[in-house]
Each structure stands twice: as C-alpha cells, then as structure tokens.
Design a protein around this motif. Structure first.
Motif, short mmCIF file in Angstrom:
data_model
loop_
_atom_site.label_atom_id
_atom_site.label_comp_id
_atom_site.label_asym_id
_atom_site.label_seq_id
_atom_site.Cartn_x
_atom_site.Cartn_y
_atom_site.Cartn_z
N ALA B 6 0.84 -1.20 0.00
CA ALA B 6 0.00 0.00 0.00
C ALA B 6 0.87 1.24 0.00
O ALA B 6 2.00 1.23 0.51
CB ALA B 6 -0.90 -0.01 1.23
N ARG B 7 0.33 2.31 -0.53
CA ARG B 7 1.00 3.60 -0.49
C ARG B 7 0.52 4.37 0.75
O ARG B 7 -0.53 4.06 1.31
CB ARG B 7 0.66 4.40 -1.76
N PRO B 8 1.26 5.42 1.15
CA PRO B 8 0.79 6.22 2.29
C PRO B 8 -0.62 6.75 2.03
O PRO B 8 -0.91 7.21 0.92
CB PRO B 8 1.80 7.37 2.36
N GLY B 9 -1.49 6.66 3.03
CA GLY B 9 -2.85 7.17 2.90
C GLY B 9 -3.81 6.24 2.20
O GLY B 9 -5.01 6.53 2.12
N GLU B 10 -3.31 5.13 1.68
CA GLU B 10 -4.18 4.18 0.98
C GLU B 10 -4.88 3.27 1.99
O GLU B 10 -4.23 2.70 2.87
CB GLU B 10 -3.34 3.34 0.01
N VAL B 11 -6.19 3.12 1.84
CA VAL B 11 -6.96 2.33 2.78
C VAL B 11 -6.78 0.83 2.47
O VAL B 11 -6.91 0.41 1.33
CB VAL B 11 -8.46 2.71 2.71
N VAL B 12 -6.44 0.08 3.52
CA VAL B 12 -6.23 -1.36 3.39
C VAL B 12 -7.28 -2.07 4.25
O VAL B 12 -7.45 -1.75 5.42
CB VAL B 12 -4.82 -1.76 3.88
N ASP B 13 -7.96 -3.02 3.67
CA ASP B 13 -8.97 -3.78 4.41
C ASP B 13 -8.29 -4.92 5.18
O ASP B 13 -7.56 -5.72 4.59
CB ASP B 13 -10.01 -4.35 3.44
N ILE B 14 -8.55 -4.98 6.48
CA ILE B 14 -8.01 -6.07 7.28
C ILE B 14 -9.12 -6.77 8.07
O ILE B 14 -8.88 -7.32 9.15
CB ILE B 14 -6.88 -5.60 8.23
#
Lengths: 109, 109
Positions: B6-14
């Motif tokens: 992921a890039r900074p600020g990118e939302v990642v689903d966990i």
C-alpha cells in the motif's frame, strides 16, 4: 489521556467498546523504545484538529467510522480498515460515528 | 509471502477472512521508512518456528486464536487482542484456530 502502559508480552484487549464507547477515553497502551501504541476514542461529531507526528504512523479503525483529512485529501476509514502516513504529515480526524482506533507511532530517535 | 505494498494514505482492508482464510496467504501490506506491516495467515494446526526480529513488534490477532511462546512463556492471543515484544526476542507462534494477525515491525536503522 489515560495511561495503561502494558509490559512486553502482556495481552491487551482492543475489542470494540460498542455501547460503552462514550464513557471511554483515549488511552496510551504502551510506549517502548521503538513504538508507541494508543487507542483513540472519538465519539460521533468530535474531531482532532490538524496535527503531525515526527515518525510514521498507522491508523486502524476498530469500530465506527472516521474521516481523515491528509494534505487536503479526505477519505473515510471504517472498522476493519487501516492506513499509514509518513512521518511529519499533517492530518486531522473527524468521527462520523462513535469511533475507536488503534494508532501505532514509530518513535523517531 | 505475497506483497501488496500500500501507499501512504491508501486504505487497506483487514477485516476477517473467515471462510476463505485457508485460501489466503501471509501478505506484506507495506514497508516504509520506519514501519513494516504484514498480515500473517496461519491455518489451524500450523506454526511459525522460533525466530526473532531486530526491532520491536506488535502482534494483533484479527481472527481465530494463536499460542505465542516467548522466552519459554506461553500465552494465547484471541481475536481482538494485541501484545508487543521488544526487539530481538525469540518467539514462536502456533495457530489453534484458523488465524490471521496483523504484525507491525519497527524497522531498526
């Protein structure tokens, strides 16, 4: 900010506060050599004004939903979502639901 | 290990994988200047042998349950629980249910 200060290896519960969220406060879970971890509690409608942290951080929404404004871009972080920010980046937070979030900060030497 | 980055600020689903966990793999979510974050996937009965990481780490159980052995002490980490370990501490992991966990590593310069 309340301070819990877990020790290494000590299990900390971060399950949703749910109905009791509005009676909870933001808490420092621990601060060690390289990392600081806190649980941010932000009832619906409340905000954190623009601020910056020296080291990189991750923000993980544990419950609710919050809008993050980062360098002019807004996005919503829901429960079960995570993002990271580089050190020194100005950001603000606005809770659109009763929200708690895990914030992990890399401590810059 | 699969790499998402992921890039900074990118939302990642966990959010929990639940029924599809056994078809998922451990994934590096991102590695930046100060922090590395991965999602460990460990089906029930599987283990990670004793190992150590230079920097401090947090281990957060996202679903399932795992036994951590840290310097001879065993404890169980369930979904919604977190602990941290100081850098260089030998630890091993054994999943007693289908488990995924978020592992945050402070990168030591």
């Amino acid at each position: 900010m309340a301070i819990l200060h877990a020790r290494p290896g000590e299990v900390v519960d971060i399950s949703p506060f749910a109905d009791r969220l509005t009676s909870e406060k933001t808490t420092a879970l621990f601060k060690s050599a390289d990392l600081e971890v806190m649980r941010l509690v932000l009832p619906a409608g409340k905000s954190l004004p623009p601020h910056r942290v020296a080291g990189e951080i991750t923000i993980q929404c544990l419950e609710g939903a919050m809008v993050l404004r980062v360098e002019g871009n807004e996005q919503t972080l829901h429960a079960g979502q995570l993002l990271y920010l580089r050190g020194g980046v100005v950001h603000s937070v606005h809770a659109i639901e009763d929200t708690s979030a895990l914030v992990t900060v890399a401590l810059v030497k």
